[in-house]
Design a protein around this motif. Structure first.
Motif, mmCIF file in Angstrom:
data_model
loop_
_atom_site.group_PDB
_atom_site.id
_atom_site.type_symbol
_atom_site.label_atom_id
_atom_site.label_comp_id
_atom_site.label_asym_id
_atom_site.label_seq_id
_atom_site.Cartn_x
_atom_site.Cartn_y
_atom_site.Cartn_z
ATOM 1 N N THR A 144 3.694 -2.749 -8.249
ATOM 2 C CA THR A 144 3.515 -3.998 -7.510
ATOM 3 C C THR A 144 2.729 -5.032 -8.312
ATOM 4 O O THR A 144 2.502 -6.139 -7.825
ATOM 5 C CB THR A 144 2.788 -3.740 -6.180
ATOM 6 N N SER A 169 0.039 0.489 -5.429
ATOM 7 C CA SER A 169 1.086 1.497 -5.362
ATOM 8 C C SER A 169 0.994 2.440 -6.559
ATOM 9 O O SER A 169 -0.044 2.529 -7.211
ATOM 10 C CB SER A 169 2.457 0.823 -5.297
ATOM 11 N N ASN A 205 0.680 7.265 -1.632
ATOM 12 C CA ASN A 205 1.875 6.598 -2.164
ATOM 13 C C ASN A 205 3.072 7.534 -2.315
ATOM 14 O O ASN A 205 4.109 7.109 -2.839
ATOM 15 C CB ASN A 205 1.549 5.972 -3.525
ATOM 16 N N GLU A 217 5.288 8.861 -0.241
ATOM 17 C CA GLU A 217 6.528 8.532 0.458
ATOM 18 C C GLU A 217 7.304 7.451 -0.290
ATOM 19 O O GLU A 217 8.529 7.546 -0.452
ATOM 20 C CB GLU A 217 6.222 8.065 1.886
ATOM 21 N N GLU A 218 6.595 6.437 -0.757
ATOM 22 C CA GLU A 218 7.249 5.357 -1.489
ATOM 23 C C GLU A 218 7.788 5.851 -2.827
ATOM 24 O O GLU A 218 8.857 5.424 -3.282
ATOM 25 C CB GLU A 218 6.265 4.210 -1.715
ATOM 26 N N LYS A 276 11.561 7.898 -3.742
ATOM 27 C CA LYS A 276 12.858 7.279 -4.071
ATOM 28 C C LYS A 276 13.112 7.239 -5.577
ATOM 29 O O LYS A 276 14.259 7.106 -6.011
ATOM 30 C CB LYS A 276 12.918 5.869 -3.500
#
Length: 291
Positions: free
Chosen positions: A164, A187, A228, A230-231, A234
């Motif tokens: 970020t 992040s 962080n 969960e983010e 991906k």
């Protein structure tokens, strides 16, 4: 005092004492204690606190799926690293210190903006000495020396940029999450080298330790906090194999389970008995691989 005994005593502090001191309201139930997650600005109970078979108290926040010992709670409350949290609890409860308990500020209100003055190659003698004390001799390109200003005061440290645009920075005094914009989220950090392998760490010094070990060239993902995870999940689908070097605490174990559930069996775990990879490396522990 023996380190393990000290940590056991910290984790066994009576909840009535520590929760009252921290200003966290609680209700005693027949087999557990419930409390609100004040660090998330919650007023309704979402945290369960229970004692394990060793007499240590463990909490679990159902709203965020986080948990751990009193050490983990203090880390969450104040955004402190492990060493700072243990030092605070040791001085407050195992020593004779009249140390004051900081006020809890909910995470949603923790906006700390700074002015970044300079970002450059790590060259300051004090920072190089600090790195050597943590057994970091090889300084990778992605590690930068930062100079910043807050309310007219200047600071410097070593760190890496997050996705970020914020910075995770360390020096001898502690750890900072630096933001230049009030609406900037903090992040994870991703260092891409073109590898099909991704090594995952919780903190900056664990990633730096991996670079010292030179076991395999990989891309690097530094969570900067298990909040962080969960983010960051991906990112995993772009890699063939994950190398996990997460901490040996409750937060690290939970993160490891989440990654395994998401990624499946294409995982290599680094095994060590120390709290984290840097500590294992610093004390000469043999690090093993488990596929």
């Amino acid at each position: 005092m023996d380190r393990e005994i000290e940590l056991h005593r910290i984790k066994s502090i009576a909840p009535e004492i520590i929760l009252n001191d921290l200003g966290i309201p609680f209700v005693k139930r027949p087999s557990y204690i419930e409390a609100p997650a004040v660090w998330r600005g919650e007023k309704r109970p979402s945290v369960s606190i229970q004692q394990n078979d060793f007499g240590e108290w463990l909490w679990h926040d159902f709203g965020s799926d986080k948990g751990g010992s009193w050490i983990d709670l203090v880390m969450v409350l104040y955004d402190w690293d492990y060493v700072t949290a243990v030092k605070f609890l040791r001085e407050k409860y195992l020593g004779n210190s009249e140390i004051q308990v900081p006020r809890i500020i909910p995470k949603s209100q923790r906006v700390s903006t700074v002015k970044i003055l300079e970002v450059k190659e790590v060259s300051h003698p004090a920072l190089r000495k600090y790195l050597r004390e943590r057994k970091i001799e090889k300084i990778p390109e992605w590690l930068r020396e930062l100079h910043w200003e807050v309310k007219g005061k200047r600071f410097f440290g070593v760190g890496t940029r997050t996705i970020t645009g914020s910075w995770t920075v360390r020096n001898r005094l502690g750890k900072w999450n630096l933001r230049e914009l009030s609406n900037q989220r903090h992040s994870y950090s991703l260092i891409e080298k073109g590898s099909s392998y991704l090594a995952v760490f919780e903190g900056l010094f664990d990633a730096l330790t991996w670079e010292q070990l030179c076991l395999k060239e990989t891309d690097l993902l530094i969570l900067n906090s298990t909040v962080n995870i969960e983010e960051a999940l991906k990112v995993l689908e772009h890699y063939e194999v994950l190398v996990l070097a997460l901490d040996n605490d409750d937060a690290g174990k939970l993160a490891r389970r989440k990654i395994k559930n998401w990624f499946g069996e294409r995982i290599i775990n680094l095994l060590f008995s120390a709290k984290d990879l840097n500590e294992a490396f610093k004390y000469g522990e043999k690090i093993k691989f488990l596929e």
